[in-house]
Write a protein that holds these residues in place. Structure first.
Motif, PDB file in Angstrom:
ATOM      1  N   THR A   1      43.531  50.997  46.326  1.00  0.00           N
ATOM      2  CA  THR A   1      43.560  51.868  47.506  1.00  0.00           C
ATOM      3  C   THR A   1      44.867  51.713  48.295  1.00  0.00           C
TER       4      THR A   1
ATOM      5  N   THR B   1      43.694  42.801  46.227  1.00  0.00           N
ATOM      6  CA  THR B   1      44.233  43.503  47.389  1.00  0.00           C
ATOM      7  C   THR B   1      45.033  42.526  48.240  1.00  0.00           C
TER       8      THR B   1
ATOM      9  N   THR C   1      40.902  55.717  51.687  1.00  0.00           N
ATOM     10  CA  THR C   1      40.598  54.356  51.230  1.00  0.00           C
ATOM     11  C   THR C   1      39.104  54.078  51.372  1.00  0.00           C
TER      12      THR C   1
ATOM     13  N   VAL D   1      39.804  45.658  53.158  1.00  0.00           N
ATOM     14  CA  VAL D   1      39.245  46.145  51.887  1.00  0.00           C
ATOM     15  C   VAL D   1      38.140  45.177  51.433  1.00  0.00           C
TER      16      VAL D   1
ATOM     17  N   LEU E   1      36.518  53.317  48.371  1.00  0.00           N
ATOM     18  CA  LEU E   1      35.792  52.038  48.354  1.00  0.00           C
ATOM     19  C   LEU E   1      34.286  52.278  48.311  1.00  0.00           C
TER      20      LEU E   1
END
Ligand code: ATP
Length: 353
Positions: free
Chosen positions: A171, A201, A179, A206, A183
């Motif tokens: 993302t 990440t 994003t 995230v 997700l």
């Protein structure tokens, strides 16, 4: 499901005669079936190398990688290709073929596996439905938004019905709203298909959004790992704390944040960050501190957040330095609260602030 056992990876030295680069240093991790496991680290920490040893795009220098009981790190040739079909991967820049339509991009791994046309259609159409791109099946990548491109990437990764989905900064090229959508899609696929997801990440939000477990990587080593809730509420390592600070946004008034110093000021105060979890959130901790020890904490800011659906609070307070501070820290720790000294300030500043 996925096990890394003392995995090290050394790359040849960038300059002849120089030292080799250690990308992974005796990394051991166990990722359970059906988990969404996040791996976070700064640039150069070894994240990409770690994800690439899981599907054996990189061979570890030492140690073993097992996926579903098979030692993938020891495979090559046809056996490796077969195992890799069980591991899908999505990428930061999507890696779609621009000359192929959405349908044909998703169909590609199935064509390579030699499936007949009818079987490919029967596999691709439900996947396009799953990622919400049925109406874009004949479009080309250049005609899609970033989020749509990543959805094609996800459908393509799922085409061979893998047990594992590896997400390499999937993302990082998307805006915050897209994003979140991508997700959510990954979390939905994890639930619906029972897929094991490994996600790397450099952004803690995230991890907070969808991961069940997290490992923090620094200079090729795992410096902290555990459930996302545990790691967010009781971070042990300063690097983890700094990642979390960004997400939970400790709201210090700027005038105070600018004046924080590492060393105690004579007659000044210490500024503490206290993290409360669901179990401790309903206890009147500060009034107990005042009653039992005669210490009055000055509340500077507070906030309640939710991680994995559980409440989690942060409170920033100040207290006099010296003996009082030691007593208060021992008191908070005896109540199993995570507490961190953010810094020290002069008393006049707090009075003014
Ligand atoms: N093929 C390679 N040859 C030599 N050194 C490499 C190679 N790939 C990675 N490295 C080095 O290994 C270390 C770890 O790199 P890696 O790409 O795994 O980190 P990362 O955490 O994914 O970083 P980033 O977030 O910047 O992608 C770095 O010092 C990098 O320069």
């Amino acid at each position: 499901m996925i096990q890394l056992d003392q995995v090290s990876k050394h790359y040849p030295p960038p300059k002849r005669g120089g030292p080799a680069v250690t990308a992974l240093n005796e990394v051991s991790l166990t990722i359970g079936a059906g988990e969404i496991y996040g791996i976070i680290g700064r640039s150069g920490a070894g994240k990409s190398t770690l994800i690439r040893v899981i599907n054996r795009l990189e061979a570890p220098t030492s140690g073993r990688v097992l996926v579903d009981g098979v030692e993938i790190s020891a495979l090559s040739g046809a056996a490796l290709r077969r195992e890799r079909r069980g591991i899908g991967m999505i990428f930061q820049h999507f890696n779609l073929l621009s000359s192929r339509s959405v349908f044909d991009n998703v169909a590609l791994p199935l064509e390579l596996a030699g499936l007949p046309k009818a079987a490919i259609k029967a596999r691709v159409e439900p996947l396009l439905e799953l990622v919400g791109l049925t109406d874009k099946r004949d479009r080309y990548p250049a005609e899609l938004s970033g989020g749509q491109k990543q959805r094609v990437g996800i459908a393509r990764a799922l085409a061979t019905e893998p047990k594992v989905l590896l997400c390499d900064e999937a993302t990082s090229a998307l805006d915050p709203e897209t994003t979140r959508d991508v997700l959510r899609l990954i979390a939905e696929i994890n639930r619906k298909l029972g897929l094991t997801v490994v996600l790397i990440t450099h952004e803690m939000h995230v991890i907070k959004e969808i991961c069940h477990k997290v490992a923090v990587l620094e200079a090729g080593r795992v410096i902290e790992q555990g459930s996302v809730f545990e790691v967010f509420t009781r971070p042990q390592h300063p690097t983890t704390r700094s990642f979390i600070g960004i997400v939970t946004g400790i709201d210090l008034p700027p005038s105070l944040a600018n004046q924080l110093q590492a060393e105690a000021q004579p007659g000044g105060e210490a500024v503490l960050l206290i993290r409360f979890t669901g179990d401790s959130a309903d206890q009147p901790i500060l009034s107990r501190l005042a009653r039992h020890h005669g210490i009055d904490a000055n509340i500077l800011s507070g906030r309640i957040d939710h991680i994995q659906g559980r409440p989690f609070g942060t409170l920033v307070v100040s207290l006099p330095n010296g003996e009082t501070l030691g007593t208060a820290l021992a008191f908070f720790q005896s109540h199993q609260l995570s507490v961190e000294v953010l810094g020290h300030v002069a008393p006049a500043l707090l009075a003014a602030g």
